[in-house]
Design a protein around this motif. Structure first.
Motif, PDB file in Angstrom:
ATOM      1  N   GLY A 289       0.828  -1.200   0.000  1.00 10.07           N
ATOM      2  CA  GLY A 289       0.000   0.000   0.000  1.00 10.07           C
ATOM      3  C   GLY A 289       0.860   1.246   0.000  1.00 10.07           C
ATOM      4  N   ASP A 290       0.215   2.382  -0.065  1.00  5.97           N
ATOM      5  CA  ASP A 290       0.906   3.667  -0.109  1.00  5.97           C
ATOM      6  C   ASP A 290       1.206   4.122   1.307  1.00  5.97           C
ATOM      7  N   THR A 291       2.152   3.435   1.956  1.00  2.00           N
ATOM      8  CA  THR A 291       2.434   3.689   3.363  1.00  2.00           C
ATOM      9  C   THR A 291       3.884   4.102   3.612  1.00  2.00           C
ATOM     10  N   LEU A 292       4.830   3.497   2.909  1.00  2.12           N
ATOM     11  CA  LEU A 292       6.258   3.763   3.096  1.00  2.12           C
ATOM     12  C   LEU A 292       6.633   3.638   4.573  1.00  2.12           C
ATOM     13  N   PHE A 293       6.552   2.412   5.091  1.00  2.00           N
ATOM     14  CA  PHE A 293       6.953   2.169   6.483  1.00  2.00           C
ATOM     15  C   PHE A 293       8.461   2.353   6.608  1.00  2.00           C
ATOM     16  N   GLU A 294       8.862   3.224   7.535  1.00  2.00           N
ATOM     17  CA  GLU A 294      10.272   3.594   7.677  1.00  2.00           C
ATOM     18  C   GLU A 294      10.815   3.239   9.054  1.00  2.00           C
ATOM     19  N   SER A 295       9.935   2.869   9.995  1.00  2.00           N
ATOM     20  CA  SER A 295      10.391   2.651  11.370  1.00  2.00           C
ATOM     21  C   SER A 295       9.636   1.490  12.001  1.00  2.00           C
ATOM     22  N   ILE A 296      10.301   0.852  12.961  1.00  2.84           N
ATOM     23  CA  ILE A 296       9.697  -0.287  13.648  1.00  2.84           C
ATOM     24  C   ILE A 296      10.222  -0.336  15.080  1.00  2.84           C
ATOM     25  N   ALA A 297       9.367  -0.736  16.006  1.00  2.00           N
ATOM     26  CA  ALA A 297       9.747  -0.892  17.416  1.00  2.00           C
ATOM     27  C   ALA A 297       8.957  -2.064  17.975  1.00  2.00           C
ATOM     28  N   TRP A 298       9.300  -2.489  19.180  1.00  2.62           N
ATOM     29  CA  TRP A 298       8.690  -3.673  19.779  1.00  2.62           C
ATOM     30  C   TRP A 298       8.046  -3.313  21.104  1.00  2.62           C
ATOM     31  N   ASP A 299       6.815  -3.779  21.281  1.00  2.00           N
ATOM     32  CA  ASP A 299       6.087  -3.608  22.534  1.00  2.00           C
ATOM     33  C   ASP A 299       6.006  -4.972  23.210  1.00  2.00           C
ATOM     34  N   PRO A 300       6.840  -5.216  24.228  1.00  2.00           N
ATOM     35  CA  PRO A 300       6.868  -6.549  24.853  1.00  2.00           C
ATOM     36  C   PRO A 300       5.614  -6.893  25.650  1.00  2.00           C
TER      37      PRO A 300
ATOM     38  N   GLY B   1       5.801   2.709  11.801  1.00  2.00           N
ATOM     39  CA  GLY B   1       5.454   4.090  11.503  1.00  2.00           C
ATOM     40  C   GLY B   1       5.511   4.362  10.021  1.00  2.00           C
ATOM     41  N   SER B   2       4.552   5.128   9.526  1.00  2.00           N
ATOM     42  CA  SER B   2       4.447   5.422   8.100  1.00  2.00           C
ATOM     43  C   SER B   2       4.937   6.831   7.780  1.00  2.00           C
TER      44      SER B   2
ATOM     45  N   ASP C 201      -5.823  12.203  15.290  1.00  2.00           N
ATOM     46  CA  ASP C 201      -6.148  12.135  16.714  1.00  2.00           C
ATOM     47  C   ASP C 201      -5.844  13.443  17.437  1.00  2.00           C
ATOM     48  N   GLY C 202      -5.196  14.370  16.730  1.00  2.00           N
ATOM     49  CA  GLY C 202      -4.831  15.638  17.347  1.00  2.00           C
ATOM     50  C   GLY C 202      -3.383  15.698  17.809  1.00  2.00           C
ATOM     51  N   SER C 203      -2.626  14.652  17.495  1.00  2.00           N
ATOM     52  CA  SER C 203      -1.223  14.616  17.916  1.00  2.00           C
ATOM     53  C   SER C 203      -0.364  15.592  17.121  1.00  2.00           C
ATOM     54  N   GLY C 204      -0.776  15.882  15.889  1.00  2.03           N
ATOM     55  CA  GLY C 204       0.028  16.758  15.041  1.00  2.03           C
ATOM     56  C   GLY C 204       1.165  16.047  14.349  1.00  2.03           C
ATOM     57  N   LEU C 205       1.135  14.719  14.341  1.00  3.44           N
ATOM     58  CA  LEU C 205       2.197  13.946  13.710  1.00  3.44           C
ATOM     59  C   LEU C 205       2.300  14.235  12.216  1.00  3.44           C
ATOM     60  N   TRP C 206       3.552  14.114  11.716  1.00  7.49           N
ATOM     61  CA  TRP C 206       3.809  14.153  10.274  1.00  7.49           C
ATOM     62  C   TRP C 206       4.401  12.790   9.901  1.00  7.49           C
ATOM     63  N   SER C 207       5.319  12.770   8.976  1.00  7.67           N
ATOM     64  CA  SER C 207       5.968  11.514   8.598  1.00  7.67           C
ATOM     65  C   SER C 207       6.704  10.924   9.804  1.00  7.67           C
ATOM     66  N   ILE C 208       6.563   9.602   9.989  1.00  7.91           N
ATOM     67  CA  ILE C 208       7.233   8.910  11.087  1.00  7.91           C
ATOM     68  C   ILE C 208       8.520   8.288  10.552  1.00  7.91           C
ATOM     69  N   TYR C 209       9.648   8.724  11.113  1.00  6.92           N
ATOM     70  CA  TYR C 209      10.936   8.216  10.651  1.00  6.92           C
ATOM     71  C   TYR C 209      11.643   7.326  11.666  1.00  6.92           C
ATOM     72  N   ALA C 210      11.225   7.358  12.922  1.00  8.52           N
ATOM     73  CA  ALA C 210      11.864   6.505  13.925  1.00  8.52           C
ATOM     74  C   ALA C 210      10.936   6.330  15.115  1.00  8.52           C
ATOM     75  N   LEU C 211      11.008   5.142  15.725  1.00  8.06           N
ATOM     76  CA  LEU C 211      10.222   4.819  16.908  1.00  8.06           C
ATOM     77  C   LEU C 211      11.121   4.181  17.961  1.00  8.06           C
ATOM     78  N   ALA C 212      10.806   4.438  19.228  1.00  8.31           N
ATOM     79  CA  ALA C 212      11.525   3.791  20.326  1.00  8.31           C
ATOM     80  C   ALA C 212      10.562   3.624  21.492  1.00  8.31           C
ATOM     81  N   THR C 213      10.604   2.468  22.132  1.00 10.93           N
ATOM     82  CA  THR C 213       9.713   2.195  23.257  1.00 10.93           C
ATOM     83  C   THR C 213      10.492   2.151  24.570  1.00 10.93           C
ATOM     84  N   ASP C 214       9.816   2.545  25.635  1.00 14.21           N
ATOM     85  CA  ASP C 214      10.344   2.451  27.001  1.00 14.21           C
ATOM     86  C   ASP C 214       9.252   1.771  27.826  1.00 14.21           C
ATOM     87  N   PRO C 215       9.143   0.452  27.710  1.00  9.84           N
ATOM     88  CA  PRO C 215       8.033  -0.278  28.350  1.00  9.84           C
ATOM     89  C   PRO C 215       7.960  -0.079  29.858  1.00  9.84           C
TER      90      PRO C 215
END
Length: 274
Positions: A158-169, A177-178, A201-215
């Motif tokens: 699809g027209d998503t261009l996923f550029e980032s990935i993170a893990w939620d344990p 992230g797209s 949702d009102g977050s104001g997000l634009w293109s997502i280039y990186a993700l990081a989790t702190d569980p």
């Protein structure tokens, strides 16, 4: 690896005098002659921009000693830069300092860096020893791929261009992230997607280039930039970029930290939790 990249990125500074201002611009700056700096003077500098300017100046002047001090200091401030470490190793080699060249290259070998230095004439002054042959052999060995990999899952086309990935344990799911739609989605181990956070949702997000989790703290960080690839791009958002902080469990926006837009064109492309 293109070692010259470190210097090319600041080539526009070549015409500037090799002097430093150590007071705010609102005051008359006190200018110091960097050609007289001691190693202690260089190590007292905390600005990467100033050190980069000094690197260009010392290279232009052929001052290999102060160039080495400055590369070493900048490498301390940027410990993950292999380019800087290699530039420093080349500086040591140019001076014929086998001990420092070998020590640095061995540390890089242990870090996992890989290079083919067998025919690199820039190291001519430090070759011809068993230690050098050992270093060359092991840096070459680091270039060889190892281990086996296989496709875990594929994300839907699809027209998503996923550029980032993170893990939620806690969910046992990935987050992706797209760049195109600015959405953060949950992905199970079969690649099935579930929308989690969206610009709407009102977050104001634009293109997502990186993700990081702190569980442990229930936090999710996203590096987002108003890129031309973003479907919702608006001219008034050009050059906006920052870090968005969410609750990992709920997706609620907790805070965001945007870079000033008047300090040049920038984009954040990597992030980690430390």
């Amino acid at each position: 690896m293109n070692i010259k990249r470190l210097l090319c990125c600041i080539a526009l500074l070549l015409s500037m005098p090799l002097a430093l201002a150590d007071k705010p611009a609102t005051e008359a700056p006190a200018r110091r002659d960097a050609t007289t700096f001691t190693e202690a003077d260089v190590n007292a500098i905390t600005s990467s921009a100033v050190l980069q300017r000094m690197i260009v100046g010392y290279q232009r002047l052929g001052d290999d000693q102060r160039l080495g001090w400055t590369l070493a200091r900048l490498s301390q401030l940027n410990p993950d830069s292999g380019d800087l470490r290699m530039a420093l190793a080349l500086n040591f080699a140019k001076q014929g300092n086998k001990s420092k060249t070998y020590d640095l290259l061995l540390k890089m070998k242990e870090q996992g860096y890989g290079f083919d230095l067998a025919k690199d004439s820039r190291f001519a002054k430090v070759t011809g020893t068993e230690a050098w042959d050992y270093i060359v052999e092991n840096l070459q060995a680091n270039l060889k791929p190892f281990g086996e990999g296989k496709v875990a899952f594929s994300l839907p086309k699809g027209d998503t261009l996923f550029e980032s990935i993170a893990w939620d344990p806690k969910r046992n799911k990935f987050l992706v992230g797209s760049v195109r739609d600015g959405k953060i989605q949950l992905a199970d181990k079969n690649g099935k997607l579930e929308e989690f956070i969206a610009p709407a949702d009102g977050s104001g997000l634009w293109s997502i280039y990186a993700l990081a989790t702190d569980p442990e703290r229930d936090l999710l960080y996203a590096a987002s930039t108003s890129a031309l690839y973003f479907k919702g791009f608006r001219q008034e958002d050009f050059n906006k970029t920052g870090i968005f902080k969410f609750s990992l469990s709920t997706g609620k926006l907790l805070d965001k930290y945007l870079l000033p837009v008047d300090q040049g064109t920038r984009a954040l492309s990597s992030i980690t939790v430390g």
